[in-house]
Scaffold this active site. Structure first.
Site, PDB file in Angstrom:
ATOM      1  N   TYR A  30     -30.907   9.984 -24.738  1.00 16.50           N
ATOM      2  CA  TYR A  30     -32.346   9.691 -24.700  1.00 16.50           C
ATOM      3  C   TYR A  30     -32.710   8.562 -25.652  1.00 16.50           C
ATOM      4  O   TYR A  30     -33.631   8.681 -26.455  1.00 16.50           O
ATOM      5  CB  TYR A  30     -33.158  10.956 -25.037  1.00 16.50           C
ATOM      6  CG  TYR A  30     -32.696  12.167 -24.274  1.00 16.50           C
ATOM      7  CD1 TYR A  30     -32.954  12.281 -22.908  1.00 16.50           C
ATOM      8  CD2 TYR A  30     -31.972  13.180 -24.892  1.00 16.50           C
ATOM      9  CE1 TYR A  30     -32.508  13.376 -22.178  1.00 16.50           C
ATOM     10  CE2 TYR A  30     -31.526  14.277 -24.174  1.00 16.50           C
ATOM     11  CZ  TYR A  30     -31.800  14.368 -22.819  1.00 16.50           C
ATOM     12  OH  TYR A  30     -31.349  15.450 -22.112  1.00 16.50           O
ATOM     13  N   ASP A  46     -29.922  30.330 -15.338  1.00 11.55           N
ATOM     14  CA  ASP A  46     -29.249  29.281 -16.100  1.00 11.55           C
ATOM     15  C   ASP A  46     -29.096  29.791 -17.539  1.00 11.55           C
ATOM     16  O   ASP A  46     -30.036  29.755 -18.320  1.00 11.55           O
ATOM     17  CB  ASP A  46     -30.095  27.999 -16.038  1.00 11.55           C
ATOM     18  CG  ASP A  46     -29.486  26.851 -16.840  1.00 11.55           C
ATOM     19  OD1 ASP A  46     -28.559  27.106 -17.642  1.00 11.55           O
ATOM     20  OD2 ASP A  46     -29.958  25.716 -16.680  1.00 11.55           O
ATOM     21  N   LYS A  58     -22.282  24.992 -22.617  1.00 10.49           N
ATOM     22  CA  LYS A  58     -22.516  24.843 -24.060  1.00 10.49           C
ATOM     23  C   LYS A  58     -21.538  25.611 -24.954  1.00 10.49           C
ATOM     24  O   LYS A  58     -20.503  25.063 -25.298  1.00 10.49           O
ATOM     25  CB  LYS A  58     -23.976  25.161 -24.370  1.00 10.49           C
ATOM     26  CG  LYS A  58     -24.899  24.047 -23.846  1.00 10.49           C
ATOM     27  CD  LYS A  58     -26.252  24.022 -24.501  1.00 10.49           C
ATOM     28  CE  LYS A  58     -26.941  22.698 -24.313  1.00 10.49           C
ATOM     29  NZ  LYS A  58     -27.879  22.622 -23.191  1.00 10.49           N
ATOM     30  N   TYR A 107     -35.751  23.681 -18.394  1.00 12.00           N
ATOM     31  CA  TYR A 107     -34.811  22.562 -18.515  1.00 12.00           C
ATOM     32  C   TYR A 107     -33.483  22.989 -17.895  1.00 12.00           C
ATOM     33  O   TYR A 107     -32.951  24.044 -18.237  1.00 12.00           O
ATOM     34  CB  TYR A 107     -34.589  22.152 -19.979  1.00 12.00           C
ATOM     35  CG  TYR A 107     -33.551  21.063 -20.096  1.00 12.00           C
ATOM     36  CD1 TYR A 107     -33.871  19.744 -19.796  1.00 12.00           C
ATOM     37  CD2 TYR A 107     -32.234  21.367 -20.444  1.00 12.00           C
ATOM     38  CE1 TYR A 107     -32.915  18.748 -19.848  1.00 12.00           C
ATOM     39  CE2 TYR A 107     -31.272  20.369 -20.496  1.00 12.00           C
ATOM     40  CZ  TYR A 107     -31.617  19.064 -20.199  1.00 12.00           C
ATOM     41  OH  TYR A 107     -30.652  18.083 -20.239  1.00 12.00           O
TER      42      TYR A 107
HETATM   43  C1  LIG Z   1     -27.969  21.842 -21.969  1.00 14.09           C
HETATM   44  C2  LIG Z   1     -28.464  22.552 -20.766  1.00 14.09           C
HETATM   45  C3  LIG Z   1     -28.122  22.125 -19.469  1.00 14.09           C
HETATM   46  C4  LIG Z   1     -27.290  20.887 -19.216  1.00 14.09           C
HETATM   47  O1  LIG Z   1     -26.008  20.983 -19.718  1.00 14.09           O
HETATM   48  P1  LIG Z   1     -25.145  19.631 -19.984  1.00 14.09           P
HETATM   49  O2  LIG Z   1     -23.803  20.151 -20.402  1.00 14.09           O
HETATM   50  O3  LIG Z   1     -25.871  18.887 -21.052  1.00 14.09           O
HETATM   51  O4  LIG Z   1     -25.113  18.896 -18.693  1.00 14.09           O
HETATM   52  C5  LIG Z   1     -28.594  22.849 -18.401  1.00 14.09           C
HETATM   53  N1  LIG Z   1     -29.361  23.941 -18.585  1.00 14.09           N
HETATM   54  C6  LIG Z   1     -29.710  24.392 -19.808  1.00 14.09           C
HETATM   55  C7  LIG Z   1     -30.529  25.625 -19.935  1.00 14.09           C
HETATM   56  C8  LIG Z   1     -29.278  23.705 -20.940  1.00 14.09           C
HETATM   57  O5  LIG Z   1     -29.649  24.136 -22.159  1.00 14.09           O
END
Ligand SMILES: *Cc1c(COP(=O)(O)O)cnc(C)c1O
Length: 424
Positions: A18, A247, A276, A146
């Site tokens: 960013y 997610d 993550k 997100y």
């Molecule tokens: C960080 C994140 C993503 C994206 O993951 P990347 O490895 O950065 O592509 C998707 N969803 C959530 C909830 C996240 O925190």
């Protein structure tokens, strides 16, 4: 290269997240990291309040994780996953199925969180086609979410925070319910529940799936909602043959106090994304897990049309296996409840500071929300001067420290946040 040469070349050639090029503010140069500390090139040491964006839960240079990578390098760093398989990937898939909420039986290994969301969406679209509902092509979600930076995940990010205005003509147009109330730990709002149900019912014929972050909306605003809304979504999606994707890329592996945030609601999704913290922050790896029903549906229509070059990378899988084993032996639940206590004790006293509108803590996540946009360079520098690494955004100064952070370092992080608040 000298530190000066590195920084000059960085400014000349290298994109950062960013950022513009050259970036408005130069990055800090890190030389090494160990335990919970980052060592800068100028010799300063910073306690990492960010776990390198939710990932480094066991800290840096953990001997068990270092050994897992080294050992795997001695066998093979990578082989293609088309037509070949290997123990690290199979063991990882089996462990994820064991840990995941009931019914998630099949694992697609992806190379980043955003890609795992793409795969989750593709699973749902292919399933709906295969079972004779090809008109169901849209996704439903709530505002404030997100899900990553590639295009389909961007389409379900918060339309304002996610900079949708840049992409109005490019992104698929999804169905948005209002943002869930920030009511974790209080009572759910029946009015919001009704709005949620209505949004899904009204669009059921065109929705392939609903995708949300369970309990914690992370990069969309660090907001914590009541798990009850996940039960509501589970019921209404099931009643209308809409699939449900959780997610858990940020929330997974204990960060909110349960292994997966979905456990707080006692419901299982049809598809779940993790990433993550999966490798303890060592290598990029993510996964999309789905039910047997989805796999059966996709099979009846052919194959799942996805296959990254570095799928199932053995180094990443080996360190993920070691990290998941460490979670058990080091008792993550005790670690995270200690983080929660330490963050509450350290951050509550910041509530009366000028400009602070909210302080909230859940599991290993601590957030101070201001009544104005943070002056990020000033806030960051103030924390760095206290020996703490933070990366605020919008009106939020927040932390999700490594699980191994001790009480003294938690207090230091809180002091760094206090200094950042004052400077912001
Ligand atoms: C960080 C994140 C993503 C994206 O993951 P990347 O490895 O950065 O592509 C998707 N969803 C959530 C909830 C996240 O925190």
């Amino acid at each position: 290269m000298t530190p000066e040469e590195i920084l000059a070349a960085d400014a000349a050639h290298v994109w950062h997240p960013y950022a513009a090029l050259p970036p408005a503010v130069p990055p800090y140069l890190v030389e090494s990291a160990e335990g919970v500390r980052l060592r800068l090139a100028d010799g300063r040491e910073l306690v990492d309040g960010m776990s390198s964006w939710w990932a480094a839960i066991h800290g840096y240079r953990h001997p068990v994780l270092d050994a897992a990578v080294t050992d795997q390098v001695g066998r093979m760093s990578h082989v293609m996953f088309g037509g070949l398989t290997h123990a690290p990937a199979v063991e990882l898939a089996r462990t994820l199925v064991e840990l995941a909420p009931e019914g998630l039986e099949h694992v697609f290994l992806a190379d980043s969180g955003s890609v795992s969301v793409e795969v989750a969406v593709k699973m749902c679209l292919q399933y709906q086609r295969a079972v004779g509902r090809p008109q169901r092509r849209r996704l439903g979600t709530w505002r404030g979410g997100y899900h990553g930076d590639t295009f389909h995940p961007m389409s379900v990010c918060d339309p304002e925070g996610g900079m949708h205005h840049l992409w109005r003509d490019v992104l698929p147009r999804q169905v948005f319910a209002p943002m869930p109330p920030a009511d974790h730990g209080s009572t759910p709002d029946p009015g919001y529940e009704a709005v949620l149900v209505e949004a899904v019912e009204r669009h059921a014929d065109e929705l392939a799936a609903v995708i949300v972050e369970p309990v914690v909306q992370g990069t969309g605003g660090m907001r914590f909602h009541h798990p009850h809304y996940l039960r509501v979504l589970r019921e209404v999606t099931r009643a209308h043959d809409v699939l449900l994707i959780f997610d858990e890329i940020a929330t997974g592996f204990g960060r909110t106090g349960t292994m997966f945030a979905a456990e707080q609601a006692g419901v299982a999704p049809d598809v779940m994304c993790v990433g993550k913290a999966l490798t303890g922050g060592y290598l990029t790896l993510a996964a999309a897990l789905c039910t047997a029903e989805i796999a059966r549906g996709i099979r009846s229509g052919g194959v799942l049309a996805h296959g990254p070059t570095f799928m199932g990378n053995p180094l990443a899988c080996a360190v993920a296996n070691a990290s998941l084993a460490l979670l058990r032996t080091e008792n993550w639940a005790t670690q995270v409840s200690r983080l929660q206590r330490g963050l509450r004790a350290g951050l509550e006293p910041l509530r009366p500071l000028p400009g602070v509108v909210d302080v909230r803590v859940l599991g290993g996540i601590g957030v101070v929300q201001l009544d104005h946009q943070v002056d990020i360079p000033a806030a960051t520098a103030a924390a760095v001067a206290r020996g703490v690494w933070l990366r605020p955004f919008r009106d939020l100064i927040y932390t999700m420290p490594p699980y191994v952070t001790d009480d003294a370092d938690l207090a230091l992080i809180a002091a760094g946040i206090g200094a950042a608040v004052t400077a912001a």
